[in-house]
Design a protein around this motif. Structure first.
Motif, PDB file in Angstrom:
ATOM      1  N   GLU A 146       0.863  -1.176   0.000  1.00  0.00           N
ATOM      2  CA  GLU A 146       0.000   0.000   0.000  1.00  0.00           C
ATOM      3  C   GLU A 146       0.905   1.233   0.000  1.00  0.00           C
ATOM      4  O   GLU A 146       1.771   1.376   0.865  1.00  0.00           O
ATOM      5  CB  GLU A 146      -0.909  -0.043   1.232  1.00  0.00           C
ATOM      6  N   ALA A 147       0.740   2.105  -0.983  1.00  0.00           N
ATOM      7  CA  ALA A 147       1.663   3.210  -1.233  1.00  0.00           C
ATOM      8  C   ALA A 147       1.864   4.128  -0.030  1.00  0.00           C
ATOM      9  O   ALA A 147       3.000   4.417   0.349  1.00  0.00           O
ATOM     10  CB  ALA A 147       1.201   4.018  -2.443  1.00  0.00           C
ATOM     11  N   VAL A 148       0.795   4.602   0.580  1.00  0.00           N
ATOM     12  CA  VAL A 148       0.932   5.554   1.684  1.00  0.00           C
ATOM     13  C   VAL A 148       1.627   4.897   2.879  1.00  0.00           C
ATOM     14  O   VAL A 148       2.517   5.485   3.494  1.00  0.00           O
ATOM     15  CB  VAL A 148      -0.448   6.133   2.088  1.00  0.00           C
ATOM     16  N   ALA A 149       1.240   3.679   3.198  1.00  0.00           N
ATOM     17  CA  ALA A 149       1.863   2.966   4.326  1.00  0.00           C
ATOM     18  C   ALA A 149       3.353   2.749   4.065  1.00  0.00           C
ATOM     19  O   ALA A 149       4.182   2.917   4.966  1.00  0.00           O
ATOM     20  CB  ALA A 149       1.158   1.631   4.558  1.00  0.00           C
ATOM     21  N   PHE A 150       3.709   2.386   2.834  1.00  0.00           N
ATOM     22  CA  PHE A 150       5.114   2.174   2.498  1.00  0.00           C
ATOM     23  C   PHE A 150       5.911   3.460   2.641  1.00  0.00           C
ATOM     24  O   PHE A 150       6.974   3.487   3.259  1.00  0.00           O
ATOM     25  CB  PHE A 150       5.263   1.626   1.073  1.00  0.00           C
TER      26      PHE A 150
END
Length: 131
Positions: A107-111
């Protein structure tokens, strides 16, 4: 220092590298297997290691155990990326020296937040730490 991504799937490696570039301006290297990654770790210094769990020849856990034997990597953050969500894997990985986990699909934001948290003040977009 640079970032090392250890990922055998070229598409996943490209996605992770793209996401990392949004957080850091540091050089990002990609190794397709644990043996290649270990050779890189012997010749270069990386600020963070992003490691797939399932790798050809040597598992991500085996790689982490081997890299933790190197003095320069005893405190380096290691993020394991896996689709496996079994609690046993988490326990084994923590025992091997894994710092954090990301689940696939990433998941982009979490990464980006996780990477910014580990890179601290050196992150390109420090506001991601609170996102």
């Amino acid at each position: 220092m640079a970032v090392l991504i250890v990922e055998d799937n070229p598409t996943n490696a490209m996605i992770i590298k793209h996401l990392a570039k949004k957080v850091t301006s540091k050089e990002i290297k990609v190794a397709g297997d644990g043996n290649t990654a270990l050779m890189l770790c012997h010749t270069e210094s990386f600020e963070i290691l992003i490691v797939d769990y399932q790798l050809p020849g040597m598992s991500g856990l085996q790689f982490v155990k081997a890299v933790r034997l190197m003095d320069r990597y005893c405190d380096t953050p290691v993020v394991m990326v896996t689709a496996d969500d079994q609690p046993r894997l988490c326990e084994e990985a923590k025992a091997a020296g894994v710092t954090d986990f990301l689940r696939k699909p990433v998941e982009a934001v979490a990464f980006r937040k996780l990477l910014a948290d580990h890179l601290g003040a050196e992150a390109v977009h420090p506001e991601l730490r609170s996102a």
